[in-house]
Scaffold this motif. Sequence first.
Motif, short mmCIF file in Angstrom:
data_model
loop_
_atom_site.label_atom_id
_atom_site.label_comp_id
_atom_site.label_asym_id
_atom_site.label_seq_id
_atom_site.Cartn_x
_atom_site.Cartn_y
_atom_site.Cartn_z
N ASN A 125 -11.15 -3.81 3.75
CA ASN A 125 -11.52 -2.40 3.60
C ASN A 125 -11.94 -1.79 4.93
OD1 ASN A 125 -11.00 -2.45 0.87
ND2 ASN A 125 -13.12 -2.83 0.28
N GLU A 126 -12.67 -2.57 5.74
CA GLU A 126 -13.11 -2.06 7.04
C GLU A 126 -11.92 -1.81 7.96
OE1 GLU A 126 -16.15 -1.15 10.07
OE2 GLU A 126 -15.81 -0.92 7.91
N LEU A 127 -10.94 -2.70 7.93
CA LEU A 127 -9.76 -2.52 8.78
C LEU A 127 -8.96 -1.29 8.35
CD1 LEU A 127 -8.55 -6.21 9.24
CD2 LEU A 127 -9.70 -4.75 10.90
N ARG A 128 -8.83 -1.08 7.05
CA ARG A 128 -8.09 0.09 6.59
C ARG A 128 -8.83 1.38 6.94
NH1 ARG A 128 -5.63 -1.69 0.65
NH2 ARG A 128 -4.49 -3.50 1.43
N ARG A 129 -10.14 1.34 6.91
CA ARG A 129 -10.93 2.52 7.28
C ARG A 129 -10.77 2.84 8.76
NH1 ARG A 129 -15.76 3.86 9.47
NH2 ARG A 129 -16.27 1.69 9.96
N LEU A 130 -10.73 1.81 9.57
CA LEU A 130 -10.70 2.00 11.02
C LEU A 130 -9.30 2.28 11.56
CD1 LEU A 130 -13.16 -0.83 12.10
CD2 LEU A 130 -13.57 1.62 12.24
N ALA A 131 -8.26 1.86 10.84
CA ALA A 131 -6.89 1.95 11.37
C ALA A 131 -6.54 3.35 11.87
CB ALA A 131 -5.90 1.48 10.31
N PRO A 132 -6.71 4.43 11.06
CA PRO A 132 -6.33 5.75 11.58
C PRO A 132 -7.23 6.21 12.71
CG PRO A 132 -7.38 5.94 9.41
CD PRO A 132 -7.14 4.48 9.64
#
Length: 405
Positions: free
Chosen positions: A7-14
């Motif tokens: 979840n943290e990676l998906r939040r940070l990706a953009p």
Amino acid sequence: MGIEVENELRRLAPQVLGILVRRHGQFDACEDAVQEALLAAAMQWPGEGVPDNPRGWLLTVAGRRLTDQFRSEDARRRREIAVHVSHETWDTVDIPDKDDTLLLLFLCCHPSLSSASQLALTLRAVGGLTTAQIAHAFLVPEATLAQRVSRAKQTIKKAGAQFRLPPAAERAGRLQVVLQVLYLIFNEGYTASSGEQLHRPELTAEATRLTREVHRLLPDDGEVAGLLALMLLTDARRPARTRPDGALVPLAAQDRALWNPAMIAEGVDLITRTLPKGPPGPYQLQAAIAAIHDEAASAADTDWPQILALYQLLDRVAPNPMVTLNQAVAVAMVQGPAAGLRLLEALDADERLARHHRLAAVRAHLLEMSGDTEQARSAYELAARRTTSLPEQRYLLSKAASLHG
């Protein structure tokens, strides 16, 4: 990889991609670099722990990947840029907390791209999903998906797309493309078009998360709010849509105690606050229909006259064959199955839906309602042959078998 890390990676990706594109341009190179950084984090963070500055960590790793890319090129200008990047550690850089999610969505949903490319690029660049995850979700080989993403990025590059909001005159139209892509991602997750599983929860969750982000950025847009409400109200029923063995359970037979009350409450509140603000768009109308279903204590308590009125309005606002198909069910529930079947006749000549399994399935349901079991059985069998979703196929065949004798 743990769910918290994912979840943290998906939040940070953009966020990471937006920062790199703003600084260096070259969306294609930056997107590749971010993907490699996400993969590195997915491998390291579960064992070593999430760093104190996860965004800085990802920027540093992605920046080093850009260095490698730039150094492999012959142009002196790019080598000079790479030297600058290679000495930079983003852990200590003061980065403005700017949200580029909407800009990235507009870029990934560029009108020069096909629908399939828009879906893939949105999930990779903005959703933070890996190529392997997207390929698995859409049941295509990973190499095929990788080629699709690569071609999409080259198409954007050739089109000269800029990392900025479209001109004001184009913005509303481009936003509709963004919403359509998010809607398609959600639909593929809620009812997978093929394969063993009815649901792909990672896609419904990602579509909802991204739509929630767009709603946060555009809180006064009624259609954004409508789409988010529609997703919440629809996905709230997912726990009751399948039995433990994966068999499909139709809406009328679902155990409503299993529906998610928090999602229903949020969706109803969203659409209740949004509808009075202006002429409703198609997502708002669909959300209103979903809210009526969700608020009914039982299938028998469903307010079908109100649903029919909303479908009739939806047919005027955004006519398409799928709306007509759904409207036929509402007509049958209010005026009787014969009236619903008459409405379906027009769809037999519509190339967009004539051979779709859902047309045959709805016709089978209405024929069964009318007591024509022989024709209903044939229609269920036809629908089963036309679908590539195994749970849907098994359900349709079980309906046909129940009508034998």
